[in-house]
Design a protein around this motif. Structure first.
Motif, PDB file in Angstrom:
ATOM      1  N   THR A   1      -2.585  -4.467   6.207  1.00  0.00           N
ATOM      2  CA  THR A   1      -1.872  -4.057   4.998  1.00  0.00           C
ATOM      3  C   THR A   1      -2.058  -2.568   4.730  1.00  0.00           C
ATOM      4  O   THR A   1      -1.105  -1.847   4.407  1.00  0.00           O
ATOM      5  CB  THR A   1      -2.356  -4.872   3.785  1.00  0.00           C
ATOM      6  OG1 THR A   1      -2.119  -6.258   4.031  1.00  0.00           O
ATOM      7  CG2 THR A   1      -1.634  -4.447   2.523  1.00  0.00           C
TER       8      THR A   1
ATOM      9  N   GLY B   1       2.496   4.354  14.878  1.00  0.00           N
ATOM     10  CA  GLY B   1       1.980   3.316  14.004  1.00  0.00           C
ATOM     11  C   GLY B   1       0.960   2.415  14.656  1.00  0.00           C
ATOM     12  O   GLY B   1       0.518   1.438  14.045  1.00  0.00           O
TER      13      GLY B   1
ATOM     14  N   HIS C   1      -4.660   0.809  15.806  1.00  0.00           N
ATOM     15  CA  HIS C   1      -4.803  -0.628  15.545  1.00  0.00           C
ATOM     16  C   HIS C   1      -6.006  -1.218  16.284  1.00  0.00           C
ATOM     17  O   HIS C   1      -6.401  -2.349  16.003  1.00  0.00           O
ATOM     18  CB  HIS C   1      -3.530  -1.379  15.944  1.00  0.00           C
ATOM     19  CG  HIS C   1      -3.305  -1.469  17.429  1.00  0.00           C
ATOM     20  ND1 HIS C   1      -3.005  -0.365  18.209  1.00  0.00           N
ATOM     21  CD2 HIS C   1      -3.359  -2.530  18.277  1.00  0.00           C
ATOM     22  CE1 HIS C   1      -2.871  -0.754  19.469  1.00  0.00           C
ATOM     23  NE2 HIS C   1      -3.092  -2.048  19.538  1.00  0.00           N
TER      24      HIS C   1
ATOM     25  N   CYS D   1       1.504   4.002   7.327  1.00  0.00           N
ATOM     26  CA  CYS D   1       2.712   4.247   8.125  1.00  0.00           C
ATOM     27  C   CYS D   1       3.915   4.517   7.228  1.00  0.00           C
ATOM     28  O   CYS D   1       4.732   5.397   7.514  1.00  0.00           O
ATOM     29  CB  CYS D   1       2.983   3.056   9.044  1.00  0.00           C
ATOM     30  SG  CYS D   1       1.795   2.877  10.387  1.00  0.00           S
TER      31      CYS D   1
ATOM     32  N   ARG E   1      -2.880  -0.288   6.949  1.00  0.00           N
ATOM     33  CA  ARG E   1      -2.189   0.441   8.022  1.00  0.00           C
ATOM     34  C   ARG E   1      -0.702   0.561   7.704  1.00  0.00           C
ATOM     35  O   ARG E   1      -0.095   1.623   7.901  1.00  0.00           O
ATOM     36  CB  ARG E   1      -2.380  -0.259   9.361  1.00  0.00           C
ATOM     37  CG  ARG E   1      -3.789  -0.121   9.936  1.00  0.00           C
ATOM     38  CD  ARG E   1      -3.922  -0.792  11.299  1.00  0.00           C
ATOM     39  NE  ARG E   1      -2.985  -0.207  12.248  1.00  0.00           N
ATOM     40  CZ  ARG E   1      -1.898  -0.811  12.728  1.00  0.00           C
ATOM     41  NH1 ARG E   1      -1.605  -2.047  12.361  1.00  0.00           N
ATOM     42  NH2 ARG E   1      -1.118  -0.184  13.563  1.00  0.00           N
ATOM     43  N   ASP E   2      -0.101  -0.500   7.213  1.00  0.00           N
ATOM     44  CA  ASP E   2       1.323  -0.459   6.862  1.00  0.00           C
ATOM     45  C   ASP E   2       1.591   0.558   5.760  1.00  0.00           C
ATOM     46  O   ASP E   2       2.618   1.260   5.781  1.00  0.00           O
ATOM     47  CB  ASP E   2       1.796  -1.843   6.413  1.00  0.00           C
ATOM     48  CG  ASP E   2       1.935  -2.830   7.561  1.00  0.00           C
ATOM     49  OD1 ASP E   2       1.956  -2.386   8.723  1.00  0.00           O
ATOM     50  OD2 ASP E   2       2.028  -4.042   7.288  1.00  0.00           O
ATOM     51  N   LYS E   3       0.697   0.637   4.794  1.00  0.00           N
ATOM     52  CA  LYS E   3       0.871   1.619   3.713  1.00  0.00           C
ATOM     53  C   LYS E   3       0.792   3.042   4.256  1.00  0.00           C
ATOM     54  O   LYS E   3       1.575   3.921   3.846  1.00  0.00           O
ATOM     55  CB  LYS E   3      -0.189   1.394   2.636  1.00  0.00           C
ATOM     56  CG  LYS E   3       0.032   0.133   1.821  1.00  0.00           C
ATOM     57  CD  LYS E   3      -1.019  -0.012   0.734  1.00  0.00           C
ATOM     58  CE  LYS E   3      -0.771  -1.274  -0.096  1.00  0.00           C
ATOM     59  NZ  LYS E   3      -1.769  -1.441  -1.168  1.00  0.00           N
TER      60      LYS E   3
END
Length: 245
Positions: free
Chosen positions: A136, A154, A103, A142, A138-140
Motif C-alpha cells: 500500500t 515501480g 519491491h 508510485c 509503495r503504491d502511494k
C-alpha cells in the motif's frame, strides 16, 4: 490518520518545510539513535523525521544504530515509515536522477545488529519477510512520483552492501547476476527491523550514480552530491504528496 515517519538518508539530513514542534531525545534499550526524532507538521499533517546518518551527516552506513532508530520511531508514535535512500544504478533503466520504489531486497551486509529477537528470549520468533516492503505504501509513493512527473520504476531489487567503500566492478557484476537493480548501503537491516516492529515500510530510492562498471567514468563524490542536489527537491515534493493524500 496515519502518523508517518520519514527516515532521511544521504542528502536529506533535514526536511525543509517541516514545522518542528518538539525534538525527542529518546534513549533506547539499544543505545542512542542517530539523531533526535523531530515531531512536527509537514504538508498539513503530523509527521516524524529522523536523520539516519545524524545531522550533520557523520555516521557511516555500517555504524548506524538501526535498532535504536527504529525503536525510537515506534516509541514516538510512528505508524508507517518512508525511508529515503541514495543508491547506485545497476539496471540500465536506473540512470542518474531516476527513482526506484523497490519491491525486494538482497542483504550483502555482515556484522550489523539485525534483529530485536536475541538475548534471553522466552521463545524463538521468525517473521515472514517474503515481501519486505509494504504494498500500500509503495503504491502511494508510485502515485506521487507519477503525479510529480518523475522518471521512476515501480519495482526493483535493492542490493544492500556493507560500505562505507563503494563496490568493485566484479561485485556489481555478481549483484546483477543475482537480480539486483540498485545498490545501496542502508536498506538493511532497517527494512527487517521495521517488519519486526509491525511498521509498514517502503523505500524511496534516488539513483545518484551508475554503479561500478556501469560507466566509463570514475565515481566521484562531486557527481553524487550534484545528483543529490538536483533530486532532493523532487523527493520533498513526492513526500508532501504522500503525506497530503
Amino acid at each position: 490518520m496515519t502518523v508517518y515517519a520519514i527516515i532521511g538518508g544521504t542528502g536529506l539530513t533535514q526536511l525543509d518545510g517541516l514545522t518542528i514542534k518538539s525534538a525527542l531525545n529518546l534513549d533506547s534499550p539499544y543505545g542512542q539513535p542517530s539523531a533526535p526524532v523531530l515531531r512536527g507538521e509537514y504538508a498539513g499533517r503530523e509527521v516524524l523525521f529522523l536523520a539516519r546518518h545524524g545531522h550533520p551527516h557523520r555516521i557511516p552506513p555500517h555504524q548506524v544504530n538501526y535498532r535504536a532508530n527504529l525503536w525510537a520511531l515506534k516509541e514516538a508514535g510512528a505508524q508507517a515509515i518512508i525511508a529515503v535512500n541514495a543508491v547506485g544504478g545497476i539496471h540500465p533503466a536506473m540512470g542518474t536522477g531516476h527513482f526506484c520504489v523497490p519491491h525486494q531486497v538482497i542483504d550483502y551486509t555482515s556484522g550489523r545488529a539485525h534483529t530485536f529477537y536475541e538475548g534471553e528470549l522466552e521463545h524463538v520468533t521468525h517473521v515472514d519477510f517474503s515481501h519486505p516492503y509494504d504494498a500500500t505504501l509503495r503504491d502511494k509513493l508510485c502515485g506521487a512520483l507519477a503525479a510529480e512527473g518523475c522518471a521512476f520504476s515501480g519495482h526493483g531489487v535493492y542490493g544492500c552492501t556493507q560500505g562505507p567503500r563503494l563496490e568493485t566492478v566484479a561485485e556489481i557484476a555478481r549483484m546483477e547476476r543475482d537480480g539486483c537493480d540498485i545498490v545501496g548501503m542502508t536498506g538493511m537491516p532497517e527494512t527487517v527491523l521495521a517488519r519486526e516492529l509491525s511498521l509498514p515500510y517502503a523505500c524511496l530510492s534516488l539513483v545518484v550514480n551508475p554503479a561500478a562498471g556501469k560507466s566509463t567514468a570514475l565515481i566521484t563524490m562531486a557527481e553524487i552530491e550534484r545528483a543529490l542536489d538536483e533530486g532532493m527537491g523532487q523527493v520533498k515534493a513526492v513526500l508532501a504528496r504522500v503525506l497530503a493524500g
